[in-house]
Design an enzyme around this catalytic site. Structure first.
Site, PDB file in Angstrom:
ATOM      1  N   ASP A  34       0.902  -1.014  -0.747  1.00 19.60           N
ATOM      2  CA  ASP A  34       0.129  -0.496  -0.066  1.00 19.60           C
ATOM      3  C   ASP A  34       0.968   1.177   0.160  1.00 19.60           C
ATOM      4  OD1 ASP A  34      -3.341   0.257   1.141  1.00 19.60           O
ATOM      5  OD2 ASP A  34      -1.716   2.489   1.388  1.00 19.60           O
TER       6      ASP A  34
ATOM      7  N   ASP B 264      -3.411   2.821  -4.943  1.00 16.22           N
ATOM      8  CA  ASP B 264      -2.778   2.710  -4.922  1.00 16.22           C
ATOM      9  C   ASP B 264      -2.493   0.947  -3.586  1.00 16.22           C
ATOM     10  OD1 ASP B 264      -3.950   2.968  -1.990  1.00 16.22           O
ATOM     11  OD2 ASP B 264      -2.159   3.854  -0.885  1.00 16.22           O
ATOM     12  N   GLU B 265      -3.029   0.342  -4.177  1.00 17.76           N
ATOM     13  CA  GLU B 265      -2.861  -1.281  -3.620  1.00 17.76           C
ATOM     14  C   GLU B 265      -2.973  -2.680  -3.889  1.00 17.76           C
ATOM     15  OE1 GLU B 265      -5.270  -2.287   0.703  1.00 17.76           O
ATOM     16  OE2 GLU B 265      -6.633  -1.437  -0.814  1.00 17.76           O
TER      17      GLU B 265
HETATM   18  P1  TTP Z   1      -5.206   5.038   1.477  1.00 16.14           P
HETATM   19  O1  TTP Z   1      -4.558   4.387   0.559  1.00 16.14           O
HETATM   20  O2  TTP Z   1      -6.772   4.551   2.217  1.00 16.14           O
HETATM   21  O3  TTP Z   1      -4.992   6.571   1.797  1.00 16.14           O
HETATM   22  P2  TTP Z   1      -3.530   6.625   1.640  1.00 16.14           P
HETATM   23  O4  TTP Z   1      -2.607   6.375   1.070  1.00 16.14           O
HETATM   24  O5  TTP Z   1      -3.344   8.449   1.294  1.00 16.14           O
HETATM   25  O6  TTP Z   1      -2.190   6.733   3.289  1.00 16.14           O
HETATM   26  P3  TTP Z   1      -1.873   5.473   3.850  1.00 16.14           P
HETATM   27  O7  TTP Z   1      -0.326   6.603   4.086  1.00 16.14           O
HETATM   28  O8  TTP Z   1      -2.891   5.988   5.373  1.00 16.14           O
HETATM   29  O9  TTP Z   1      -1.838   4.699   2.891  1.00 16.14           O
HETATM   30  O10 TTP Z   1      -5.894   5.866  -0.323  1.00 16.14           O
HETATM   31  C1  TTP Z   1      -5.325   6.351  -0.833  1.00 16.14           C
HETATM   32  C2  TTP Z   1      -5.688   7.086  -2.037  1.00 16.14           C
HETATM   33  O11 TTP Z   1      -7.065   7.654  -2.282  1.00 16.14           O
HETATM   34  C3  TTP Z   1      -5.402   8.261  -0.865  1.00 16.14           C
HETATM   35  O12 TTP Z   1      -3.941   8.955  -1.284  1.00 16.14           O
HETATM   36  C4  TTP Z   1      -6.707   9.653  -1.319  1.00 16.14           C
HETATM   37  C5  TTP Z   1      -7.806   8.573  -1.950  1.00 16.14           C
HETATM   38  N1  TTP Z   1      -8.843   9.091  -1.451  1.00 16.14           N
HETATM   39  C6  TTP Z   1      -9.865   9.211  -1.941  1.00 16.14           C
HETATM   40  O13 TTP Z   1      -9.712  10.092  -3.056  1.00 16.14           O
HETATM   41  N2  TTP Z   1     -11.475   8.902  -1.027  1.00 16.14           N
HETATM   42  C7  TTP Z   1     -11.565   8.692   0.630  1.00 16.14           C
HETATM   43  O14 TTP Z   1     -11.990   8.753   1.100  1.00 16.14           O
HETATM   44  C8  TTP Z   1      -9.939   8.038   0.490  1.00 16.14           C
HETATM   45  C9  TTP Z   1      -9.751   7.350   1.642  1.00 16.14           C
HETATM   46  C10 TTP Z   1      -8.587   7.557   0.245  1.00 16.14           C
HETATM   47 MG    MG Z   2      -2.500   4.209   0.672  1.00 16.80          MG
END
Ligand code: TTP
Ligand code: MG
Length: 409
Positions: free
Chosen positions: A4, A99-100
Protein backbone atom coordinates in the site's frame (compact mmCIF):
# COMPACT_ATOMS: atom_id res chain seq x y z
CA UNK A 1 1.81 -9.53 0.71
CA UNK A 2 -0.26 -6.39 0.65
CA UNK A 3 1.57 -3.39 -0.73
CA UNK A 4 0.00 0.00 0.00
CA UNK A 5 1.44 3.36 -1.00
CA UNK A 6 1.97 5.90 1.76
CA UNK A 7 -0.20 9.05 1.73
CA UNK A 8 -0.52 8.33 -1.93
CA UNK A 9 -2.06 11.41 -3.61
CA UNK A 10 -0.11 13.71 -1.30
CA UNK A 11 3.18 11.89 -1.99
CA UNK A 12 2.59 12.21 -5.73
CA UNK A 13 2.12 15.95 -5.33
CA UNK A 14 5.30 16.21 -3.25
CA UNK A 15 7.15 14.34 -5.95
CA UNK A 16 6.49 16.94 -8.62
CA UNK A 17 6.53 19.86 -6.24
CA UNK A 18 9.30 19.25 -3.67
CA UNK A 19 8.75 22.50 -1.80
CA UNK A 20 5.58 20.91 -0.42
CA UNK A 21 7.66 18.33 1.45
CA UNK A 22 7.48 18.99 5.17
CA UNK A 23 4.75 21.63 4.92
CA UNK A 24 1.23 20.52 5.83
CA UNK A 25 -0.71 19.72 2.68
CA UNK A 26 -3.94 18.03 1.70
CA UNK A 27 -5.29 16.99 -1.67
CA UNK A 28 -8.83 18.09 -2.30
CA UNK A 29 -11.10 20.14 -4.43
CA UNK A 30 -12.48 23.24 -2.79
CA UNK A 31 -15.55 24.87 -4.25
CA UNK A 32 -17.36 27.76 -2.55
CA UNK A 33 -15.80 26.84 0.77
CA UNK A 34 -16.93 23.21 0.52
CA UNK A 35 -15.09 20.01 -0.32
CA UNK A 36 -13.08 17.32 1.42
CA UNK A 37 -9.43 16.36 1.66
CA UNK A 38 -8.99 12.98 0.01
CA UNK A 39 -5.71 12.54 1.84
CA UNK A 40 -3.06 14.58 3.61
CA UNK A 41 0.71 14.35 3.89
CA UNK A 42 2.23 13.28 7.18
CA UNK A 43 3.09 16.89 8.11
CA UNK A 44 -0.66 17.67 8.07
CA UNK A 45 -1.65 14.39 9.74
CA UNK A 46 0.35 15.51 12.81
CA UNK A 47 -2.37 18.16 13.29
CA UNK A 48 -5.10 15.53 13.07
CA UNK A 49 -6.03 16.07 9.42
CA UNK A 50 -7.46 12.84 7.99
CA UNK A 51 -8.80 11.37 4.74
CA UNK A 52 -12.37 12.37 3.94
CA UNK A 53 -12.30 15.36 6.33
CA UNK A 54 -14.10 18.54 5.20
CA UNK A 55 -11.58 21.17 4.11
CA UNK A 56 -12.96 23.79 6.53
CA UNK A 57 -12.34 21.35 9.41
CA UNK A 58 -8.79 20.63 8.18
CA UNK A 59 -8.17 24.40 8.15
CA UNK A 60 -9.44 24.73 11.71
CA UNK A 61 -7.01 22.04 12.86
CA UNK A 62 -4.16 23.28 10.73
CA UNK A 63 -4.58 26.90 9.53
CA UNK A 64 -1.41 26.76 7.38
CA UNK A 65 -2.51 23.73 5.42
CA UNK A 66 -2.05 24.02 1.67
CA UNK A 67 -4.82 22.42 -0.36
CA UNK A 68 -3.82 21.07 -3.75
CA UNK A 69 -6.41 20.08 -6.39
CA UNK A 70 -6.40 16.38 -7.31
CA UNK A 71 -5.03 15.10 -10.61
CA UNK A 72 -6.28 11.53 -10.99
CA UNK A 73 -4.61 10.81 -14.32
CA UNK A 74 -1.23 11.64 -12.84
CA UNK A 75 -1.88 9.46 -9.77
CA UNK A 76 -3.02 6.58 -11.98
CA UNK A 77 0.21 6.85 -14.00
CA UNK A 78 2.31 6.79 -10.84
CA UNK A 79 0.35 3.82 -9.48
CA UNK A 80 0.89 1.95 -12.75
CA UNK A 81 4.63 2.57 -12.50
CA UNK A 82 4.58 1.02 -9.04
CA UNK A 83 2.42 -1.95 -10.11
CA UNK A 84 4.79 -2.57 -13.02
CA UNK A 85 7.68 -2.91 -10.56
CA UNK A 86 5.68 -5.26 -8.30
CA UNK A 87 4.56 -7.41 -11.24
CA UNK A 88 8.20 -8.38 -11.88
CA UNK A 89 8.26 -10.20 -8.55
CA UNK A 90 5.09 -12.19 -8.98
CA UNK A 91 2.55 -12.70 -11.71
CA UNK A 92 -0.01 -13.73 -9.11
CA UNK A 93 -1.15 -10.23 -8.41
CA UNK A 94 -4.38 -8.39 -7.75
CA UNK A 95 -4.74 -4.66 -7.99
CA UNK A 96 -7.10 -3.91 -5.13
CA UNK A 97 -7.38 -0.13 -5.36
CA UNK A 98 -5.61 2.85 -6.89
CA UNK A 99 -2.74 2.55 -4.41
CA UNK A 100 -2.80 -1.03 -3.22
CA UNK A 101 -2.12 -4.51 -4.53
CA UNK A 102 -1.89 -8.08 -3.29
CA UNK A 103 0.79 -10.49 -4.48
CA UNK A 104 1.65 -14.09 -3.80
CA UNK A 105 5.41 -14.48 -3.42
CA UNK A 106 5.44 -18.10 -2.20
CA UNK A 107 7.72 -19.15 -5.08
CA UNK A 108 10.39 -16.64 -4.11
CA UNK A 109 10.56 -18.02 -0.57
CA UNK A 110 12.73 -20.88 -1.93
CA UNK A 111 15.52 -18.36 -2.22
CA UNK A 112 14.78 -15.48 0.14
CA UNK A 113 13.06 -14.90 3.47
CA UNK A 114 9.74 -13.03 3.36
CA UNK A 115 11.37 -9.98 4.95
CA UNK A 116 14.12 -9.96 2.34
CA UNK A 117 11.53 -10.15 -0.45
CA UNK A 118 9.54 -7.26 1.01
CA UNK A 119 12.69 -5.18 1.42
CA UNK A 120 13.74 -5.88 -2.17
CA UNK A 121 10.36 -4.84 -3.56
CA UNK A 122 10.31 -1.74 -1.39
CA UNK A 123 13.82 -0.67 -2.45
CA UNK A 124 13.02 -1.30 -6.07
CA UNK A 125 9.82 0.82 -5.90
CA UNK A 126 11.71 3.62 -4.17
CA UNK A 127 14.50 3.52 -6.75
CA UNK A 128 12.21 3.44 -9.79
CA UNK A 129 9.45 5.79 -8.64
CA UNK A 130 10.76 7.63 -5.57
CA UNK A 131 7.59 6.62 -3.69
CA UNK A 132 7.41 4.74 -0.40
CA UNK A 133 5.08 1.86 0.42
CA UNK A 134 4.10 -0.10 3.48
CA UNK A 135 4.04 -3.87 3.18
CA UNK A 136 2.12 -6.45 5.17
CA UNK A 137 3.17 -10.11 5.11
CA UNK A 138 1.18 -13.15 6.13
CA UNK A 139 0.02 -16.61 5.10
CA UNK A 140 -3.50 -15.21 4.84
CA UNK A 141 -4.46 -12.44 2.46
CA UNK A 142 -6.70 -10.50 4.84
CA UNK A 143 -4.07 -10.69 7.56
CA UNK A 144 -1.48 -9.26 5.18
CA UNK A 145 -3.92 -6.43 4.47
CA UNK A 146 -4.30 -5.76 8.20
CA UNK A 147 -0.52 -5.91 8.63
CA UNK A 148 0.13 -3.38 5.86
CA UNK A 149 -1.51 -0.65 7.93
CA UNK A 150 0.27 -1.42 11.19
CA UNK A 151 3.55 0.40 10.60
CA UNK A 152 2.87 3.31 8.28
CA UNK A 153 4.63 5.02 6.60
CA UNK A 154 7.44 3.04 5.02
CA UNK A 155 7.03 -0.07 7.18
CA UNK A 156 7.19 -3.82 6.77
CA UNK A 157 5.05 -5.85 9.16
CA UNK A 158 4.52 -9.59 9.46
CA UNK A 159 1.34 -11.01 10.89
CA UNK A 160 1.87 -14.75 11.29
CA UNK A 161 -0.77 -16.85 13.02
CA UNK A 162 1.42 -17.06 16.14
CA UNK A 163 1.55 -13.24 16.28
CA UNK A 164 -2.23 -12.71 16.17
CA UNK A 165 -2.59 -12.66 19.93
CA UNK A 166 -0.14 -9.79 20.39
CA UNK A 167 -0.57 -7.79 17.23
CA UNK A 168 -4.16 -8.15 16.04
CA UNK A 169 -6.39 -9.30 18.84
CA UNK A 170 -5.93 -6.26 21.15
CA UNK A 171 -7.28 -3.92 18.42
CA UNK A 172 -10.90 -2.67 18.42
CA UNK A 173 -13.21 -4.90 16.40
CA UNK A 174 -14.01 -1.99 14.07
CA UNK A 175 -10.40 -1.99 12.82
CA UNK A 176 -10.92 -5.34 11.13
CA UNK A 177 -10.93 -5.08 7.36
CA UNK A 178 -14.46 -4.82 5.97
CA UNK A 179 -16.14 -4.40 9.35
CA UNK A 180 -18.07 -1.19 8.97
CA UNK A 181 -19.51 1.14 11.62
CA UNK A 182 -22.88 -0.66 11.75
CA UNK A 183 -21.39 -4.10 12.34
CA UNK A 184 -18.91 -2.86 14.91
CA UNK A 185 -21.68 -1.00 16.77
CA UNK A 186 -23.74 -4.19 16.82
CA UNK A 187 -20.80 -6.22 18.13
CA UNK A 188 -19.96 -3.55 20.72
CA UNK A 189 -23.54 -3.52 21.99
CA UNK A 190 -23.19 -7.24 22.67
CA UNK A 191 -20.00 -6.63 24.62
CA UNK A 192 -17.58 -7.64 21.85
CA UNK A 193 -15.04 -4.83 21.79
CA UNK A 194 -11.79 -6.34 20.52
CA UNK A 195 -10.84 -8.50 17.54
CA UNK A 196 -9.60 -11.07 20.08
CA UNK A 197 -13.06 -11.37 21.66
CA UNK A 198 -14.48 -11.93 18.19
CA UNK A 199 -11.80 -14.51 17.32
CA UNK A 200 -12.51 -16.51 20.47
CA UNK A 201 -16.28 -16.08 20.52
CA UNK A 202 -16.95 -19.78 20.05
CA UNK A 203 -15.37 -20.45 23.47
CA UNK A 204 -18.26 -18.50 25.01
CA UNK A 205 -21.14 -20.60 23.77
CA UNK A 206 -23.94 -18.46 25.20
CA UNK A 207 -22.63 -15.22 23.74
CA UNK A 208 -21.85 -16.92 20.44
CA UNK A 209 -25.43 -18.21 20.14
CA UNK A 210 -26.89 -14.82 20.97
CA UNK A 211 -24.64 -12.99 18.51
CA UNK A 212 -25.19 -15.59 15.79
CA UNK A 213 -28.94 -15.04 16.02
CA UNK A 214 -28.49 -11.35 15.39
CA UNK A 215 -25.77 -11.49 12.78
CA UNK A 216 -26.44 -14.73 10.91
CA UNK A 217 -23.83 -16.67 8.90
CA UNK A 218 -21.78 -13.54 8.42
CA UNK A 219 -20.61 -13.96 12.00
CA UNK A 220 -18.84 -17.26 11.25
CA UNK A 221 -17.04 -15.61 8.38
CA UNK A 222 -15.86 -12.78 10.62
CA UNK A 223 -14.70 -15.24 13.28
CA UNK A 224 -12.67 -17.14 10.68
CA UNK A 225 -11.12 -13.94 9.43
CA UNK A 226 -10.10 -12.86 12.93
CA UNK A 227 -8.35 -16.24 13.24
CA UNK A 228 -6.46 -15.84 9.97
CA UNK A 229 -8.63 -18.34 8.10
CA UNK A 230 -10.25 -16.09 5.52
CA UNK A 231 -9.17 -18.36 2.64
CA UNK A 232 -9.47 -15.25 0.46
CA UNK A 233 -7.54 -15.98 -2.74
CA UNK A 234 -5.78 -13.47 -4.91
CA UNK A 235 -7.93 -12.78 -7.92
CA UNK A 236 -5.85 -12.88 -11.01
CA UNK A 237 -5.70 -9.40 -12.54
CA UNK A 238 -6.52 -10.75 -15.98
CA UNK A 239 -9.20 -13.32 -15.36
CA UNK A 240 -11.33 -10.95 -13.32
CA UNK A 241 -11.46 -8.62 -16.29
CA UNK A 242 -14.01 -9.70 -18.85
CA UNK A 243 -14.11 -6.21 -20.19
CA UNK A 244 -12.31 -3.01 -19.53
CA UNK A 245 -14.03 0.32 -19.76
CA UNK A 246 -13.82 3.94 -18.76
CA UNK A 247 -16.54 6.52 -18.64
CA UNK A 248 -17.05 10.08 -17.56
CA UNK A 249 -20.10 12.17 -16.67
CA UNK A 250 -19.96 15.86 -17.47
CA UNK A 251 -21.23 18.71 -15.32
CA UNK A 252 -22.09 20.64 -18.47
CA UNK A 253 -23.42 18.60 -21.36
CA UNK A 254 -21.42 18.48 -24.57
CA UNK A 255 -23.22 19.43 -27.74
CA UNK A 256 -20.57 19.61 -30.46
CA UNK A 257 -18.89 16.63 -32.05
CA UNK A 258 -15.42 18.15 -31.65
CA UNK A 259 -15.50 18.28 -27.88
CA UNK A 260 -17.23 14.89 -27.73
CA UNK A 261 -14.43 13.35 -29.79
CA UNK A 262 -11.81 15.07 -27.71
CA UNK A 263 -13.29 13.77 -24.43
CA UNK A 264 -13.80 10.32 -25.91
CA UNK A 265 -10.16 10.21 -26.95
CA UNK A 266 -8.97 10.94 -23.41
CA UNK A 267 -11.11 8.08 -22.10
CA UNK A 268 -10.00 5.77 -24.87
CA UNK A 269 -6.36 6.56 -24.24
CA UNK A 270 -6.81 5.78 -20.58
CA UNK A 271 -8.59 2.47 -21.24
CA UNK A 272 -6.05 1.62 -23.94
CA UNK A 273 -3.13 2.20 -21.60
CA UNK A 274 -4.70 -0.15 -19.08
CA UNK A 275 -5.11 -2.72 -21.80
CA UNK A 276 -1.42 -2.35 -22.65
CA UNK A 277 -0.31 -2.44 -19.07
CA UNK A 278 -2.16 -5.71 -18.60
CA UNK A 279 -0.70 -7.05 -21.83
CA UNK A 280 -4.16 -7.79 -23.20
CA UNK A 281 -5.54 -7.72 -26.69
CA UNK A 282 -9.19 -6.99 -27.38
CA UNK A 283 -11.40 -7.96 -30.29
CA UNK A 284 -14.24 -5.56 -29.71
CA UNK A 285 -14.68 -1.92 -28.88
CA UNK A 286 -17.85 -0.25 -27.73
CA UNK A 287 -18.64 3.39 -27.38
CA UNK A 288 -21.61 4.69 -25.49
CA UNK A 289 -23.19 8.00 -24.62
CA UNK A 290 -25.98 9.09 -22.33
CA UNK A 291 -28.11 11.81 -23.73
CA UNK A 292 -29.29 14.66 -21.57
CA UNK A 293 -33.06 14.71 -21.93
CA UNK A 294 -33.96 11.05 -21.85
CA UNK A 295 -30.78 9.98 -20.07
CA UNK A 296 -30.99 7.07 -22.45
CA UNK A 297 -27.87 5.10 -23.07
CA UNK A 298 -26.86 4.66 -26.68
CA UNK A 299 -24.25 2.03 -27.31
CA UNK A 300 -22.53 1.00 -30.52
CA UNK A 301 -19.76 -1.50 -30.98
CA UNK A 302 -17.46 -2.98 -33.54
CA UNK A 303 -15.53 -6.23 -33.68
CA UNK A 304 -12.06 -6.33 -35.13
CA UNK A 305 -9.03 -8.56 -35.44
CA UNK A 306 -6.83 -8.97 -32.37
CA UNK A 307 -3.89 -8.08 -34.62
CA UNK A 308 -5.32 -4.61 -34.96
CA UNK A 309 -4.67 -3.53 -31.42
CA UNK A 310 -2.37 -0.63 -32.22
CA UNK A 311 -3.47 2.80 -31.10
CA UNK A 312 -4.06 4.15 -34.61
CA UNK A 313 -6.47 1.35 -35.53
CA UNK A 314 -8.31 1.55 -32.22
CA UNK A 315 -8.61 5.32 -32.42
CA UNK A 316 -9.92 5.21 -35.96
CA UNK A 317 -12.57 2.63 -34.99
CA UNK A 318 -13.70 4.75 -32.04
CA UNK A 319 -13.63 7.89 -34.18
CA UNK A 320 -15.80 6.25 -36.80
CA UNK A 321 -18.24 4.75 -34.27
CA UNK A 322 -18.77 8.07 -32.58
CA UNK A 323 -18.86 10.37 -35.58
CA UNK A 324 -21.23 8.15 -37.56
CA UNK A 325 -23.66 7.83 -34.66
CA UNK A 326 -23.69 11.37 -33.40
CA UNK A 327 -26.74 13.34 -34.41
CA UNK A 328 -26.72 17.12 -34.50
CA UNK A 329 -28.70 18.51 -31.57
CA UNK A 330 -27.74 15.75 -29.13
CA UNK A 331 -26.77 16.97 -25.70
CA UNK A 332 -24.33 14.44 -24.22
CA UNK A 333 -24.16 13.98 -20.48
CA UNK A 334 -21.89 10.95 -20.32
CA UNK A 335 -19.38 9.24 -22.60
CA UNK A 336 -17.87 5.81 -22.18
CA UNK A 337 -15.59 3.47 -24.09
CA UNK A 338 -14.89 -0.19 -23.43
CA UNK A 339 -12.89 -3.12 -24.72
CA UNK A 340 -14.09 -6.69 -24.57
CA UNK A 341 -13.04 -10.08 -25.83
CA UNK A 342 -9.87 -9.70 -23.82
CA UNK A 343 -7.06 -12.18 -24.23
CA UNK A 344 -3.49 -12.22 -23.02
CA UNK A 345 -1.15 -11.15 -25.77
CA UNK A 346 2.03 -9.32 -26.51
CA UNK A 347 2.36 -5.60 -26.07
CA UNK A 348 1.67 -4.24 -29.50
CA UNK A 349 2.06 -0.55 -28.94
CA UNK A 350 5.23 1.15 -27.89
CA UNK A 351 5.57 4.68 -26.71
CA UNK A 352 7.28 6.44 -29.59
CA UNK A 353 9.82 9.18 -29.31
CA UNK A 354 10.41 11.74 -31.99
CA UNK A 355 13.86 10.46 -32.91
CA UNK A 356 12.68 6.88 -33.35
CA UNK A 357 9.99 8.00 -35.76
CA UNK A 358 10.07 7.62 -39.45
CA UNK A 359 8.83 10.69 -41.12
CA UNK A 360 7.27 8.93 -44.07
CA UNK A 361 5.42 6.51 -41.83
CA UNK A 362 2.16 8.36 -41.36
CA UNK A 363 0.55 5.97 -38.83
CA UNK A 364 3.56 6.42 -36.55
CA UNK A 365 3.38 10.14 -36.91
CA UNK A 366 -0.24 9.90 -35.91
CA UNK A 367 0.83 8.16 -32.69
CA UNK A 368 3.31 10.91 -31.96
CA UNK A 369 0.68 13.55 -32.61
CA UNK A 370 -1.72 11.71 -30.34
CA UNK A 371 0.88 11.50 -27.59
CA UNK A 372 1.73 15.16 -27.97
CA UNK A 373 -1.92 16.04 -27.94
CA UNK A 374 -2.41 14.03 -24.81
CA UNK A 375 0.44 15.85 -23.08
CA UNK A 376 -0.57 19.38 -23.98
CA UNK A 377 -4.34 18.78 -23.82
CA UNK A 378 -4.76 20.39 -27.22
CA UNK A 379 -5.44 18.98 -30.62
CA UNK A 380 -2.27 18.29 -32.57
CA UNK A 381 -2.48 17.91 -36.32
CA UNK A 382 0.11 16.59 -38.70
CA UNK A 383 1.45 18.15 -41.80
CA UNK A 384 4.41 16.63 -43.55
CA UNK A 385 6.43 16.66 -46.70
CA UNK A 386 6.79 13.20 -48.17
CA UNK A 387 9.92 11.82 -49.86
CA UNK A 388 8.38 12.39 -53.25
CA UNK A 389 7.55 15.96 -52.27
CA UNK A 390 3.83 15.24 -51.96
CA UNK A 391 2.35 17.14 -49.06
CA UNK A 392 0.35 15.25 -46.49
CA UNK A 393 -2.06 17.02 -44.24
CA UNK A 394 -4.40 15.57 -41.71
CA UNK A 395 -7.91 15.63 -43.17
CA UNK A 396 -9.18 17.33 -40.07
CA UNK A 397 -6.98 20.37 -40.83
CA UNK A 398 -9.14 21.39 -43.70
CA UNK A 399 -11.90 23.21 -41.93
CA UNK A 400 -9.97 24.33 -38.90
CA UNK A 401 -9.26 27.99 -38.47
CA UNK A 402 -7.37 27.76 -35.22
CA UNK A 403 -4.42 25.41 -35.33
CA UNK A 404 -2.36 25.48 -32.17
CA UNK A 405 0.32 22.90 -32.92
CA UNK A 406 1.72 21.33 -36.01
CA UNK A 407 4.32 18.66 -36.42
CA UNK A 408 6.20 18.90 -39.67
CA UNK A 409 8.15 15.82 -40.66
P1 TTP B 1 -5.39 5.19 1.32
O1 TTP B 1 -4.37 4.14 1.02
O2 TTP B 1 -6.52 4.85 2.21
O3 TTP B 1 -4.67 6.45 2.00
P2 TTP B 1 -3.24 7.08 1.74
O4 TTP B 1 -2.45 6.30 0.76
O5 TTP B 1 -3.42 8.53 1.41
O6 TTP B 1 -2.58 7.04 3.17
P3 TTP B 1 -1.90 5.81 3.92
O7 TTP B 1 -0.45 6.21 4.08
O8 TTP B 1 -2.60 5.72 5.22
O9 TTP B 1 -2.08 4.60 3.05
O10 TTP B 1 -6.01 5.76 -0.01
C1 TTP B 1 -5.25 5.92 -1.18
C2 TTP B 1 -5.63 7.18 -1.90
O11 TTP B 1 -7.01 7.16 -2.23
C3 TTP B 1 -5.41 8.43 -1.09
O12 TTP B 1 -4.10 8.97 -1.23
C4 TTP B 1 -6.47 9.36 -1.56
C5 TTP B 1 -7.53 8.49 -2.14
N1 TTP B 1 -8.73 8.52 -1.28
C6 TTP B 1 -9.85 9.24 -1.73
O13 TTP B 1 -9.84 9.79 -2.82
N2 TTP B 1 -10.93 9.29 -0.92
C7 TTP B 1 -10.98 8.68 0.30
O14 TTP B 1 -12.00 8.77 1.01
C8 TTP B 1 -9.83 7.94 0.73
C9 TTP B 1 -9.83 7.25 2.06
C10 TTP B 1 -8.73 7.90 -0.09
MG1 MG C 1 -2.21 4.21 0.88
Amino acid sequence: MTIDLDAFFASCEELRNPELIGTPMGVGFELNGRGIVTTANYAARKFGVKSAMPIFKAKQLCPDIKVVAPDHDYYQDKANEVFNVVYKYSKIMEIASIDECFIDVTKLTNKYTPLQIAQMIKNDIKKKTDLTVSIGISTDLLLSKMASGMDKPNGITTLWIKELKDKLWPLPVGDMYMIGCKTSEKLNSLGIETIGQLANLKNNHELYKKTRKIMGVNLDKLINEANGESKREIEDVVSQLKSLSKEETFGTSLTDIESILREMRKLLKYAYERLQYRKLNANSLHVFIKVDKSFKRLSVSKRFDRKDNDWDSIWSIAFELMSSNFVEGMSVKQIGVGFSGLKEGERVYEQLTLDSSQVENIPHLQSIADDASWSVHEDVFIGSTMNDNRRYEDKRLIDRDQIKFKIWG
